[in-house]
Scaffold this motif. Structure first.
Motif, PDB file in Angstrom:
ATOM      1  N   ILE A 133      10.624  10.800   2.954  1.00 50.30           N
ATOM      2  CA  ILE A 133      11.235   9.512   3.087  1.00 50.30           C
ATOM      3  C   ILE A 133      11.874   8.879   4.178  1.00 50.30           C
ATOM      4  CG2 ILE A 133      12.053   7.216   1.674  1.00 50.30           C
ATOM      5  CD1 ILE A 133      10.818   8.988  -0.543  1.00 50.30           C
ATOM      6  N   ALA A 134      12.920   9.820   3.734  1.00 44.06           N
ATOM      7  CA  ALA A 134      13.673   9.603   5.451  1.00 44.06           C
ATOM      8  C   ALA A 134      12.609   9.627   7.161  1.00 44.06           C
ATOM      9  CB  ALA A 134      15.099  11.024   5.214  1.00 44.06           C
ATOM     10  N   LEU A 135      12.021  10.743   6.672  1.00 42.61           N
ATOM     11  CA  LEU A 135      11.608  10.639   8.199  1.00 42.61           C
ATOM     12  C   LEU A 135      10.978   9.303   8.023  1.00 42.61           C
ATOM     13  CD1 LEU A 135      10.912  12.343  10.511  1.00 42.61           C
ATOM     14  CD2 LEU A 135       8.901  13.560   9.637  1.00 42.61           C
ATOM     15  N   GLY A 136       9.584   8.833   7.450  1.00 39.39           N
ATOM     16  CA  GLY A 136       8.957   7.771   7.578  1.00 39.39           C
ATOM     17  C   GLY A 136       9.716   6.440   7.904  1.00 39.39           C
ATOM     18  N   PHE A 137      11.305   6.751   7.248  1.00 40.79           N
ATOM     19  CA  PHE A 137      11.985   4.959   7.598  1.00 40.79           C
ATOM     20  C   PHE A 137      12.185   5.059   9.324  1.00 40.79           C
ATOM     21  CE2 PHE A 137      15.487   3.607   8.299  1.00 40.79           C
ATOM     22  CZ  PHE A 137      15.743   2.316   6.874  1.00 40.79           C
ATOM     23  N   LEU A 157       0.780  -1.682   0.094  1.00 40.71           N
ATOM     24  CA  LEU A 157       0.186  -0.250   0.109  1.00 40.71           C
ATOM     25  C   LEU A 157       0.914   0.826  -0.173  1.00 40.71           C
ATOM     26  CD1 LEU A 157      -3.113  -0.758   2.860  1.00 40.71           C
ATOM     27  CD2 LEU A 157      -2.970  -0.887  -0.172  1.00 40.71           C
ATOM     28  N   ILE A 158       2.409   0.982   0.693  1.00 37.25           N
ATOM     29  CA  ILE A 158       2.888   2.607   1.251  1.00 37.25           C
ATOM     30  C   ILE A 158       3.402   2.398  -0.698  1.00 37.25           C
ATOM     31  CG2 ILE A 158       4.998   3.429   2.146  1.00 37.25           C
ATOM     32  CD1 ILE A 158       4.400   1.599   4.336  1.00 37.25           C
ATOM     33  N   ILE A 159       4.151   1.621  -1.268  1.00 39.56           N
ATOM     34  CA  ILE A 159       5.088   1.377  -2.444  1.00 39.56           C
ATOM     35  C   ILE A 159       3.984   2.400  -3.363  1.00 39.56           C
ATOM     36  CG2 ILE A 159       4.844  -0.611  -3.391  1.00 39.56           C
ATOM     37  CD1 ILE A 159       7.714   1.715  -2.196  1.00 39.56           C
ATOM     38  N   SER A 160       2.277   2.053  -3.779  1.00 40.28           N
ATOM     39  CA  SER A 160       1.488   2.027  -4.678  1.00 40.28           C
ATOM     40  C   SER A 160       1.509   3.001  -4.966  1.00 40.28           C
ATOM     41  CB  SER A 160       0.220   1.195  -4.314  1.00 40.28           C
ATOM     42  OG  SER A 160       0.059   1.939  -2.867  1.00 40.28           O
ATOM     43  N   ASN A 161       1.925   4.791  -3.795  1.00 35.70           N
ATOM     44  CA  ASN A 161       1.845   5.811  -4.887  1.00 35.70           C
ATOM     45  C   ASN A 161       0.159   6.277  -4.224  1.00 35.70           C
ATOM     46  OD1 ASN A 161       2.746   8.830  -4.879  1.00 35.70           O
ATOM     47  ND2 ASN A 161       3.047   8.228  -6.923  1.00 35.70           N
ATOM     48  N   LEU A 162      -0.678   4.999  -3.698  1.00 33.36           N
ATOM     49  CA  LEU A 162      -2.648   5.708  -4.229  1.00 33.36           C
ATOM     50  C   LEU A 162      -2.424   6.566  -2.852  1.00 33.36           C
ATOM     51  CD1 LEU A 162      -3.913   2.601  -4.590  1.00 33.36           C
ATOM     52  CD2 LEU A 162      -2.757   4.504  -6.271  1.00 33.36           C
ATOM     53  N   PHE A 163      -2.370   7.235  -2.217  1.00 31.72           N
ATOM     54  CA  PHE A 163      -2.210   7.814  -0.794  1.00 31.72           C
ATOM     55  C   PHE A 163      -1.304   8.939  -0.585  1.00 31.72           C
ATOM     56  CE2 PHE A 163      -2.692   3.441  -0.079  1.00 31.72           C
ATOM     57  CZ  PHE A 163      -4.050   3.053   0.037  1.00 31.72           C
ATOM     58  N   GLY A 164      -2.112  10.035   0.270  1.00 29.00           N
ATOM     59  CA  GLY A 164      -1.243  11.187   0.594  1.00 29.00           C
ATOM     60  C   GLY A 164       0.086  10.934   1.726  1.00 29.00           C
ATOM     61  N   ALA A 165       1.209  11.940   2.185  1.00 26.77           N
ATOM     62  CA  ALA A 165       1.981  11.826   2.807  1.00 26.77           C
ATOM     63  C   ALA A 165       1.496  11.343   4.387  1.00 26.77           C
ATOM     64  CB  ALA A 165       2.445  13.027   2.829  1.00 26.77           C
ATOM     65  N   TRP A 166       0.552  11.648   5.052  1.00 27.99           N
ATOM     66  CA  TRP A 166      -0.113  11.178   5.877  1.00 27.99           C
ATOM     67  C   TRP A 166      -0.768   9.960   6.029  1.00 27.99           C
ATOM     68  CZ3 TRP A 166       1.531  13.600   9.784  1.00 27.99           C
ATOM     69  CH2 TRP A 166       2.165  15.766   9.864  1.00 27.99           C
ATOM     70  N   VAL A 167      -1.015   9.721   4.931  1.00 27.90           N
ATOM     71  CA  VAL A 167      -1.982   8.514   5.091  1.00 27.90           C
ATOM     72  C   VAL A 167      -0.595   7.690   5.029  1.00 27.90           C
ATOM     73  CG1 VAL A 167      -3.521   7.107   4.396  1.00 27.90           C
ATOM     74  CG2 VAL A 167      -4.204   8.934   4.010  1.00 27.90           C
ATOM     75  N   MET A 168       0.359   7.604   3.904  1.00 34.32           N
ATOM     76  CA  MET A 168       1.922   6.681   4.107  1.00 34.32           C
ATOM     77  C   MET A 168       2.634   6.900   5.518  1.00 34.32           C
ATOM     78  SD  MET A 168       3.128   6.841   0.768  1.00 34.32           S
ATOM     79  CE  MET A 168       2.829   8.688  -0.155  1.00 34.32           C
ATOM     80  N   LEU A 169       2.132   8.307   6.247  1.00 32.11           N
ATOM     81  CA  LEU A 169       3.385   7.608   7.750  1.00 32.11           C
ATOM     82  C   LEU A 169       2.364   7.164   8.350  1.00 32.11           C
ATOM     83  CD1 LEU A 169       5.130   8.816   8.971  1.00 32.11           C
ATOM     84  CD2 LEU A 169       3.967  10.246   9.836  1.00 32.11           C
ATOM     85  N   GLY A 170       0.680   6.554   8.471  1.00 36.09           N
ATOM     86  CA  GLY A 170      -0.038   6.222   9.455  1.00 36.09           C
ATOM     87  C   GLY A 170       0.478   4.242   8.723  1.00 36.09           C
ATOM     88  N   LEU A 171       0.442   4.299   7.491  1.00 41.31           N
ATOM     89  CA  LEU A 171       0.882   3.354   6.765  1.00 41.31           C
ATOM     90  C   LEU A 171       2.133   2.197   7.604  1.00 41.31           C
ATOM     91  CD1 LEU A 171      -0.584   3.510   3.551  1.00 41.31           C
ATOM     92  CD2 LEU A 171      -1.515   1.844   6.027  1.00 41.31           C
ATOM     93  N   ALA A 172       3.343   2.913   7.362  1.00 38.60           N
ATOM     94  CA  ALA A 172       4.577   3.282   7.961  1.00 38.60           C
ATOM     95  C   ALA A 172       4.803   3.257   9.435  1.00 38.60           C
ATOM     96  CB  ALA A 172       4.942   4.581   7.571  1.00 38.60           C
ATOM     97  N   ILE A 173       4.281   3.859  10.444  1.00 41.16           N
ATOM     98  CA  ILE A 173       3.890   3.335  11.612  1.00 41.16           C
ATOM     99  C   ILE A 173       2.962   1.932  11.957  1.00 41.16           C
ATOM    100  CG2 ILE A 173       2.543   3.672  13.885  1.00 41.16           C
ATOM    101  CD1 ILE A 173       2.828   6.749  13.173  1.00 41.16           C
TER     102      ILE A 173
END
Length: 365
Positions: A233-237, A57-73
């Motif tokens: 990307i670095a911050l999400g990592f 889901l993260i790598i699909s690039n279908l979501f905004g930055a905040w959603v991807m941050l939630g997925l990363a968590i």
């Protein structure tokens, strides 16, 4: 120069022989394999599948930055749970009776950025043998010089505040693992006082290629395909790994660094005057043993006593053998340490951090 510690069993305790006989009888009489059952395979599929889904889901690039941050968590949380529920059992050889299958499932450790070969040396061999013995068990050297856990350690003035900064430090454990820890342990001459073996060439290749693959999948590929700036990307990592590190660090600390557990000092630096199994009872504690939630997510690490005594038994069976171990310990008048809930264990660990950070108590010790 320190030498490997030996366990003398000076009291000639029959505790472990009795407990092992009873546990073996439990599996035999009930026709149960000590390895994974359907429930265990479901857990493994759930955590591995969830991890793959979140990454996709993260790598699909279908979501905004905040959603991807939630997925990363969430991905960081699932990575920790894979470590607890899949990798840990497999690397101990407990998941299956087939060594090749344990090796395949143990490779899930690469998903959290860690190396199973190095972990097997430092954890399976050293930690499980020399539990809570300073200078030998490197698993309790969380942050040398920053966190003080035992009276024999040298006191530093800033440790007065360790109860405040310890948990943020724990959150850095996963980042250290990904970029530093595996390399350091792989190349150092000894892990604790255990001589590091001569590593096969394939392990050198595996260490560097899998680390490079992890960096590519989690840093380079996201930069190439996501509509995010490099710093995002670095911050999400970093945030993903801080969450992962906090979960990993806290769960492992609650097993060995709570009130009641001991940090034995070998006689003449060479001998523990009791059996290895009794040593495990004195240095290990369970937490939330009645919680099905803790059992599901912590991969049996909430029942560390059973894990340390029977590391080749799949953790899915720990609830059943707990009663056997606990009863046997009581018969031999040995301690069986446990905190009733996760939060009571967490509070106990916090109290140790606070007490060991008091200068007046350090001077008295």
């Amino acid at each position: 120069m320190q030498t490997p510690v030996k366990f003398s069993n000076s009291t000639r305790s029959q505790f472990f022989a009795t407990a092992r006989h009873r546990v073996d009888a439990y599996f035999k009489e009930n026709g149960i394999s000590p390895n994974a059952n359907f429930a265990m395979w479901f857990k493994a599929s759930f955590f591995l599948g969830g991890y793959g889904l979140l990454y996709g889901l993260i790598i699909s690039n279908l979501f905004g930055a905040w959603v991807m941050l939630g997925l990363a968590i969430l991905l960081g949380v699932f990575a920790a749970f894979i470590g607890f529920n899949v990798s840990h059992d497999a690397i101990h050889g407990a998941f299956s009776s087939r060594s090749w299958l344990n090796k395949v499932l143990g490779s899930s450790f690469y998903f959290i950025g860690a190396n199973p070969y190095v972990w097997k040396l430092s954890h399976n061999i050293v930690h499980h043998t020399y539990t809570n013995i300073f200078g030998h068990d490197e698993d309790i050297d969380v942050a040398p010089g920053l966190i003080r856990l035992e009276d024999g350690e040298e006191y530093k003035p800033w440790q007065r505040y360790q109860h405040l900064y310890a948990f943020p430090l724990y959150s850095l454990a996963s980042l250290s693992w990904v970029f530093r820890k595996d390399f350091v342990k792989f190349f150092q001459k000894k892990i604790g006082q255990h001589q590091n073996p001569k590593h096969p060439l394939r392990e050198y290749i595996t260490l560097f290629t899998t680390k490079a693959a992890y960096y590519f999948c989690f840093l380079i590929l996201p930069y190439l395909v996501l509509d995010l700036a490099w710093w995002q990307i670095a911050l999400g990592f970093v945030i993903m790994h801080m969450v992962e590190g906090l979960v990993l660090g806290v769960v492992f600390q609650l097993a060995h660094v709570v009130e009641g557990t001991s940090f034995p000092v070998p006689v003449n630096g060479q001998s523990i005057q009791e059996s290895w199994a009794v040593h495990q009872l004195r240095t290990t504690a369970n937490f939330a043993p009645q919680s099905k939630t803790a059992a599901f997510f912590c991969g049996g690490l909430n029942r560390q006593i059973e894990h340390h005594l029977f590391p080749k038994v799949c953790h899915i069976h720990y609830p059943a053998i707990t009663a056997i171990v606990k009863q046997t310990a009581a018969e031999f008048e040995l301690p069986y340490l446990e905190n009733r809930t996760f939060f009571s264990a967490l509070h106990s660990h916090y109290r140790i951090l606070k007490r060991q950070g008091r200068a007046e108590l350090a001077e008295a010790a």
